[in-house]
Design an enzyme around this catalytic site. Structure first.
Site, short mmCIF file in Angstrom:
data_model
loop_
_atom_site.label_atom_id
_atom_site.label_comp_id
_atom_site.label_asym_id
_atom_site.label_seq_id
_atom_site.Cartn_x
_atom_site.Cartn_y
_atom_site.Cartn_z
N LYS A 179 0.97 -1.32 -0.01
CA LYS A 179 -0.03 0.09 0.01
C LYS A 179 0.80 1.36 0.02
O LYS A 179 0.64 2.09 -0.85
CB LYS A 179 -0.89 0.01 1.06
CG LYS A 179 -1.90 0.93 1.18
CD LYS A 179 -3.25 0.68 2.08
CE LYS A 179 -2.94 0.49 3.38
NZ LYS A 179 -2.90 2.02 4.30
N ARG A 212 2.73 6.04 -3.01
CA ARG A 212 4.03 6.72 -3.51
C ARG A 212 4.19 6.48 -5.01
O ARG A 212 4.59 7.70 -6.16
CB ARG A 212 5.26 6.45 -2.86
CG ARG A 212 5.41 6.87 -1.31
CD ARG A 212 6.08 5.85 -0.58
NE ARG A 212 6.33 6.70 0.69
CZ ARG A 212 5.39 6.15 1.96
NH1 ARG A 212 4.39 5.69 1.69
NH2 ARG A 212 5.56 6.58 3.03
N GLY A 215 -5.10 7.84 5.51
CA GLY A 215 -4.22 8.72 6.29
C GLY A 215 -2.86 8.98 5.50
O GLY A 215 -2.46 9.96 5.54
N SER A 261 7.63 8.85 12.37
CA SER A 261 6.13 8.73 11.51
C SER A 261 6.97 8.62 10.30
O SER A 261 7.26 9.78 9.77
CB SER A 261 5.26 9.60 11.98
OG SER A 261 4.32 9.84 10.57
N GLN A 279 4.97 8.69 7.66
CA GLN A 279 3.99 9.91 6.73
C GLN A 279 4.46 11.24 7.00
O GLN A 279 4.47 12.03 6.09
CB GLN A 279 2.47 9.58 7.57
CG GLN A 279 1.89 8.32 7.02
CD GLN A 279 0.64 8.08 7.71
OE1 GLN A 279 0.09 8.89 8.15
NE2 GLN A 279 -0.09 7.01 6.94
N ASP A 310 1.89 -1.45 11.78
CA ASP A 310 0.74 -1.73 11.33
C ASP A 310 0.39 -3.23 11.53
O ASP A 310 -0.86 -3.67 11.45
CB ASP A 310 0.64 -1.71 9.66
CG ASP A 310 0.72 -0.29 9.37
OD1 ASP A 310 0.25 0.76 10.35
OD2 ASP A 310 0.97 0.30 8.24
N ARG A 343 -6.31 1.20 17.97
CA ARG A 343 -6.12 -0.53 17.89
C ARG A 343 -5.70 -1.18 19.39
O ARG A 343 -5.65 -2.43 19.21
CB ARG A 343 -4.95 -0.59 16.88
CG ARG A 343 -5.61 -0.47 15.42
CD ARG A 343 -4.37 -0.74 14.33
NE ARG A 343 -4.94 -0.53 13.29
CZ ARG A 343 -4.56 -0.33 11.99
NH1 ARG A 343 -3.10 -0.14 11.91
NH2 ARG A 343 -5.14 -0.11 10.91
N ARG A 350 -7.49 -3.86 9.48
CA ARG A 350 -6.69 -4.48 10.30
C ARG A 350 -7.23 -5.29 11.48
O ARG A 350 -6.78 -6.55 11.91
CB ARG A 350 -5.29 -4.00 10.33
CG ARG A 350 -4.62 -3.35 9.34
CD ARG A 350 -3.44 -3.11 9.43
NE ARG A 350 -2.83 -2.08 8.33
CZ ARG A 350 -2.58 -2.41 7.00
NH1 ARG A 350 -2.53 -3.74 6.78
NH2 ARG A 350 -1.89 -1.58 6.09
C1 S3P Z 1 2.72 4.56 6.45
C2 S3P Z 1 3.27 5.00 7.43
C3 S3P Z 1 2.66 4.51 8.79
C4 S3P Z 1 1.65 3.41 8.75
C5 S3P Z 1 0.76 3.58 7.54
C6 S3P Z 1 1.33 3.91 6.08
C7 S3P Z 1 3.39 5.32 5.08
O1 S3P Z 1 2.09 5.58 9.44
O2 S3P Z 1 1.12 3.33 9.82
O3 S3P Z 1 0.01 2.49 7.43
O4 S3P Z 1 2.93 4.74 4.08
O5 S3P Z 1 4.14 6.26 5.32
P1 S3P Z 1 2.94 6.61 10.60
O6 S3P Z 1 3.76 7.33 9.60
O7 S3P Z 1 1.75 7.54 10.93
O8 S3P Z 1 3.25 5.60 11.54
#
Ligand code: S3P
Length: 433
Positions: A22, A27, A94, A166, A168, A314, A345, A388
């Protein structure tokens, strides 16, 4: 509202190929769109989250064609996005909203990012703060979506110390850095998934990585290439745990992404005593892949090292199922991020495990789980619409004496559309009604 009815099953076998990663799928659309030339993606995840990103870039004028898991992106270059005519709806995702806010903060046009009920409750201050420091103008609902981003701001590079580990947030700041004046550097408190850095490099962008710091200089270009998306280790995790807990199992998962920033699940299961081996390790397009063979195992409870938490972030719902089937106690700490995922979770898993008769104690940043037997006869679990959670309780059926019902499973489509089909082909007995 759809639910799973998972009947007890005992054995699991076969060679399984789970869908594309994913994180890499998201990306590929974002960076392929911003590249010069045509990017061909194979193995793209046809899940709702990745499709939300795809539709958002189409809405910004990028021509993207999809035939199953093959996607062709006609890149518009780093400054070629167009103002969307409506708010961009990112559904449950997210990753879409946090990464895209970095790109959109630097565009000439205004735009609004919205999502579903779960996404609308998730914290966005973590991206709004660094982007604001870079010069972005973002209005939110008290740190939550919708995000209204004002266009026409010239961003400037910053050195940002991530307050939480993180990927993200790291990715958001680096993507904004593509447009910023000067250098943008991000320092992370612990390693997090590095797919953004790897893909930027693959598209010809100079990303300088030094220990826990990543830097890039704004003003460069991305050049289209081919991207092969490997199987998602996060989706694979359900089958790893399913195989270790099943009384009889011998399963091989082929072509799984084993990027070292994602393999915490393998380390945790091995520490618990899992019979799990990697073979045929290879590198494709800057990402590592392997085949993973898993057989039934006698698991023991462990104290999960905190250093593994971001590397398995995750996978904890599935790990909690493994812990429930282990001898002794498993303790997780340092994982308060789990409380702000698609659901809380820690609490949602604790509630479901208690319904199944597994003793547990919720901690502020983790959980203690006492291995036992899934035994209570009335077993209706609420997934809180978290994909999940739904899949984790579905695999628990391999150690249940009674049928389990799991409510609100529709969001399994966000990350693993053929989960039920694959699970049943390997020996589980799950119906979606
Ligand atoms: C992700 C980063 C993670 C992960 C999410 C996907 C990504 O989140 O939990 O499912 O693709 O960069 P966080 O950066 O909030 O930890």
């Amino acid at each position: 509202m759809s639910k799973f009815i998972a009947k007890p099953a005992h054995s699991l076998s076969g060679q399984l190929k789970v869908p594309g990663d994913k994180s890499i799928s998201h990306r590929s659309i974002m960076l392929g769109s911003l590249s010069k030339g045509t990017t061909k993606v194979t193995g793209f995840l046809e899940g709702e989250d990745a499709l939300s990103t795809l539709k958002a870039f189409q809405a910004m004028g990028v021509k993207i064609e999809r035939e199953g898991d093959n996607v062709t992106i006609h890149g518009v270059g780093i400054n070629g996005l167009k103002k969307p005519s409506e708010p961009l709806d990112l559904g449950n995702s997210g990753t879409s909203i946090r990464l895209m806010s970095g790109i959109l903060a630097a565009q000439a046009f205004d735009c609004e990012l919205i999502g579903d009920e779960s996404l609308s409750k998730r914290p966005m201050g973590r991206v709004i703060n660094p982007l604001t420091e870079m010069g972005a103008l973002i209005d939110s609902n008290d740190g939550k979506p919708p995000l209204r981003i004002k266009g026409g701001q010239q961003l400037k590079g910053i050195h940002y110390n991530l307050p939480v580990a993180s990927a993200q947030v790291k990715s958001c700041v680096l993507l904004a850095g593509l447009y910023a004046q000067g250098d943008t550097c991000v320092t992370e408190p612990a390693p997090t998934r590095d797919h953004t850095e790897r893909m930027l490099k693959g598209l010809g962008y100079d990303v300088r990585v030094n220990d826990n710091q990543m830097c890039l200089t704004g003003g460069g270009e991305l050049t289209a290439t081919e991207i092969q998306v490997p199987s998602d280790i996060s989706s694979s995790a359900f089958f790893m745990v399913a195989a270790v807990i099943a009384p009889q199992a011998d399963v091989t998962l082929t072509g799984v992404n084993v990027n070292p920033t994602r393999t915490g699940i393998i380390d945790i299961l091995k520490l618990m005593g899992a019979n799990l081996t990697l073979s045929n390790e290879r590198e494709i397009g800057g990402e590592l892949l392997a085949d993973i063979r898993i057989q039934s195992s006698e698991l023991k409870g462990i104290h999960i090292p905190e250093s593994l938490v971001p590397l398995a972030i995750d996978e904890f719902p599935a790990v909690f199922i493994a812990a429930s089937c282990a001898q002794g106690e498993t303790v997780l700490t340092g994982a308060k991020e789990l409380r702000v995922k698609e659901s809380d979770r820690i609490q949602v898993m604790a509630d479901g495990l208690s319904i199944l008769g597994i003793k547990n104690e919720v901690l502020k940043d983790g959980i203690k789980i006492q291995g036992g037997v899934f035994q209570k006869p009335t077993q209706i679990i609420e997934s809180h619409h978290d994909h999940r959670i739904s899949m984790s309780f579905a695999i628990a059926s391999l150690r249940c004496k009674h049928t389990i019902e799991i409510n609100g499973v529709g969001n399994v489509m966000t990350s693993f559309p053929n989960f039920v089909e694959l699970a049943n082909s390997a020996g589980m007995n799950i119906a979606e009604v």
